[in-house]
Design an enzyme around this catalytic site. Structure first.
Site, mmCIF file in Angstrom:
data_model
loop_
_atom_site.group_PDB
_atom_site.id
_atom_site.type_symbol
_atom_site.label_atom_id
_atom_site.label_comp_id
_atom_site.label_asym_id
_atom_site.label_seq_id
_atom_site.Cartn_x
_atom_site.Cartn_y
_atom_site.Cartn_z
ATOM 1 N N ARG A 1 0.801 -1.217 0.000
ATOM 2 C CA ARG A 1 0.000 0.000 0.000
ATOM 3 C C ARG A 1 0.841 1.278 0.000
ATOM 4 O O ARG A 1 0.623 2.193 -0.808
ATOM 5 C CB ARG A 1 -0.928 0.041 1.240
ATOM 6 C CG ARG A 1 -2.128 -0.854 1.154
ATOM 7 C CD ARG A 1 -2.462 -1.435 2.515
ATOM 8 N NE ARG A 1 -1.449 -2.416 2.836
ATOM 9 C CZ ARG A 1 -1.558 -3.712 2.513
ATOM 10 N NH1 ARG A 1 -2.660 -4.145 1.986
ATOM 11 N NH2 ARG A 1 -0.585 -4.563 2.747
ATOM 12 N N THR A 2 1.787 1.349 0.931
ATOM 13 C CA THR A 2 2.483 2.629 1.152
ATOM 14 C C THR A 2 3.292 3.038 -0.074
ATOM 15 O O THR A 2 3.204 4.180 -0.539
ATOM 16 C CB THR A 2 3.398 2.524 2.392
ATOM 17 O OG1 THR A 2 2.642 1.956 3.458
ATOM 18 C CG2 THR A 2 3.927 3.877 2.806
ATOM 19 N N LYS B 1 26.490 -5.164 -2.507
ATOM 20 C CA LYS B 1 27.957 -5.212 -2.689
ATOM 21 C C LYS B 1 28.671 -4.474 -1.568
ATOM 22 O O LYS B 1 29.850 -4.155 -1.671
ATOM 23 C CB LYS B 1 28.331 -4.580 -4.036
ATOM 24 C CG LYS B 1 27.682 -5.248 -5.223
ATOM 25 C CD LYS B 1 28.014 -4.465 -6.491
ATOM 26 C CE LYS B 1 27.112 -4.894 -7.623
ATOM 27 N NZ LYS B 1 27.203 -3.959 -8.764
ATOM 28 N N ARG C 1 11.410 3.684 3.825
ATOM 29 C CA ARG C 1 10.949 2.639 4.758
ATOM 30 C C ARG C 1 12.160 1.802 5.137
ATOM 31 O O ARG C 1 12.944 1.407 4.255
ATOM 32 C CB ARG C 1 9.877 1.756 4.140
ATOM 33 C CG ARG C 1 9.590 0.545 5.027
ATOM 34 C CD ARG C 1 8.377 -0.218 4.616
ATOM 35 N NE ARG C 1 7.165 0.525 4.927
ATOM 36 C CZ ARG C 1 5.945 -0.012 4.839
ATOM 37 N NH1 ARG C 1 5.806 -1.270 4.460
ATOM 38 N NH2 ARG C 1 4.880 0.707 5.115
ATOM 39 N N HIS D 1 5.007 5.469 11.792
ATOM 40 C CA HIS D 1 4.492 5.365 10.421
ATOM 41 C C HIS D 1 3.498 6.522 10.269
ATOM 42 O O HIS D 1 2.281 6.336 10.246
ATOM 43 C CB HIS D 1 3.814 4.004 10.233
ATOM 44 C CG HIS D 1 3.547 3.617 8.805
ATOM 45 N ND1 HIS D 1 3.665 4.500 7.744
ATOM 46 C CD2 HIS D 1 3.136 2.444 8.269
ATOM 47 C CE1 HIS D 1 3.350 3.876 6.625
ATOM 48 N NE2 HIS D 1 3.028 2.623 6.916
HETATM 49 N N1 CP Z 1 -0.100 -0.261 6.003
HETATM 50 C C1 CP Z 1 1.083 -0.474 5.389
HETATM 51 O O1 CP Z 1 2.114 0.146 5.733
HETATM 52 O O2 CP Z 1 1.017 -1.385 4.380
HETATM 53 P P1 CP Z 1 2.235 -1.794 3.427
HETATM 54 O O3 CP Z 1 3.244 -2.527 4.285
HETATM 55 O O4 CP Z 1 1.649 -2.667 2.367
HETATM 56 O O5 CP Z 1 2.833 -0.551 2.880
#
Ligand code: CP
Length: 334
Positions: free
Chosen positions: A71-72, A99, A121, A151
């Site tokens: 999603r993100t 590497k 992320r 998040h």
């Molecule tokens: N909610 C969320 O962060 O989903 P993803 O891990 O799919 O990005």
């Protein structure tokens, strides 16, 4: 403790606008509300014939995902495209990190390509803050989830979903259920819910999945699901985040479902118009029954839809602030 929310700090300009978006902790109510209001203006963009607004024209946005995402990453990429940015995803698994290249060297190389914004992320808590401290002035960093810490864009899209469905936060009782201990989403949600004035925030889960320092979060703790769900307006479910557990903290998924899984029967304990939320990915038959996930009370797919507009709002509020900040710094020094 991440001191990123005071004006003039890592996250905010002297004027209190977003330079980076790293955490909801300490962000003022006025700013959170401004993001939610701005999100309204981007709603339904996916249904328009001409989707692109020129707000990020000429900017380059790069997603750096050291952890998997459905999603993100995709909503960020779509959001940046809808704002007319040049969008690139670095496929970290196939990058030169294999590497031995360090995160810092990778960053400096990508900066040399004139990237304006990194969306990061990472499995380590604090990684996005580290990146924000290292990038040069004028480059923005958005935290797309770091370890169990934060998040923030997920929390904002969740706040938007709650406000859109329920209106004001003050009269609401909201329960967050499941693996709070390993959840960056729960931490960011709790900070935002408290700042926005939510009447009561409850957390429900087994002792092994609740953080020790819960008192700092201003929430009511329940270990019994039925008691915790009584008369709530919103239920937010979390999955068991096995990837962040250092040992087995539960006897089995089956036992978790028996004790903390949301079934149609248990949902009846909440208010009749209660909504069911989940940041995804959902595990049917573990934290949520399949019929509840697909029920009229579930807003799980609405959250994803609102995520696109929320991320457009956050991207446009962050990247353009950097321009204004640089402009005013140039004006001051010329
Ligand atoms: N909610 C969320 O962060 O989903 P993803 O891990 O799919 O990005």
């Amino acid at each position: 403790m991440y001191l990123a929310a005071q004006p003039g700090s890592l996250q905010l300009t002297q004027q209190g606008q977003l330079k980076h978006f790293l955490t909801t902790e300490g962000l003022p109510k006025t700013l959170l509300t401004r993001i939610l209001d701005h999100t309204e203006s981007f709603l339904g963009v996916e249904n328009k014939k001409v989707k692109n607004a020129p707000l990020l024209r000429g900017k380059t946005v790069m997603t750096l995902f050291f952890e998997d995402s459905t999603r993100t990453r995709t909503t960020f990429e779509l959001a940046a495209q809808h704002l007319s940015a040049n969008v690139m995803n670095l496929n970290v698994k196939h990058s030169a990190t294999s590497k031995g290249e360090s995160l810092l060297d990778m960053l400096h190389n990508l900066e040399a390509m004139s990237v304006d914004m990194f969306i990061v992320r990472h499995p380590e808590s604090g990684a996005a803050h580290f990146v924000a401290q290292q990038v040069k002035a004028g480059v923005s960093v958005i935290n797309a989830g770091d370890g169990r810490h934060a998040h923030p864009t997920q929390a904002l899209l969740d706040m938007f979903t709650i406000r859109k469905t329920k209106g004001a936060f003050e009269p609401l009782t909201i329960a967050i259920v499941g693996d709070i201990q390993h959840s960056r989403v729960a931490r960011s949600q709790i900070h935002a819910l408290n700042t926005l004035g939510t009447g009561e925030v409850r957390v429900i889960g087994p002792k092994t999945l609740i953080p020790h320092a819960l008192s700092q979060f201003n929430v009511k703790l329940y270990h019994n699901l039925s008691r915790g769900l009584k008369d709530v307006d919103v239920i937010i479910l979390l999955r068991l985040q096995k990837e962040r557990m250092s040992s087995d903290l539960l006897p089995s998924k089956h036992e978790f479902y028996q004790t903390y899984g949301l079934t149609a029967e248990k949902l009846k304990l909440a208010k009749p118009d209660a909504i069911v939320m989940h940041p995804g990915p959902i595990n049917r038959g573990v934290e949520i029954a399949s019929d509840v996930a697909d029920s009229d009370q579930s807003v799980i797919l609405q959250q994803v839809r609102y995520g696109l507009a929320t991320r457009m709002a956050i991207l446009s509020m962050t990247i353009n602030t950097q321009d204004k900040q640089l402009f005013s710094e140039e004006a001051r020094t010329s």
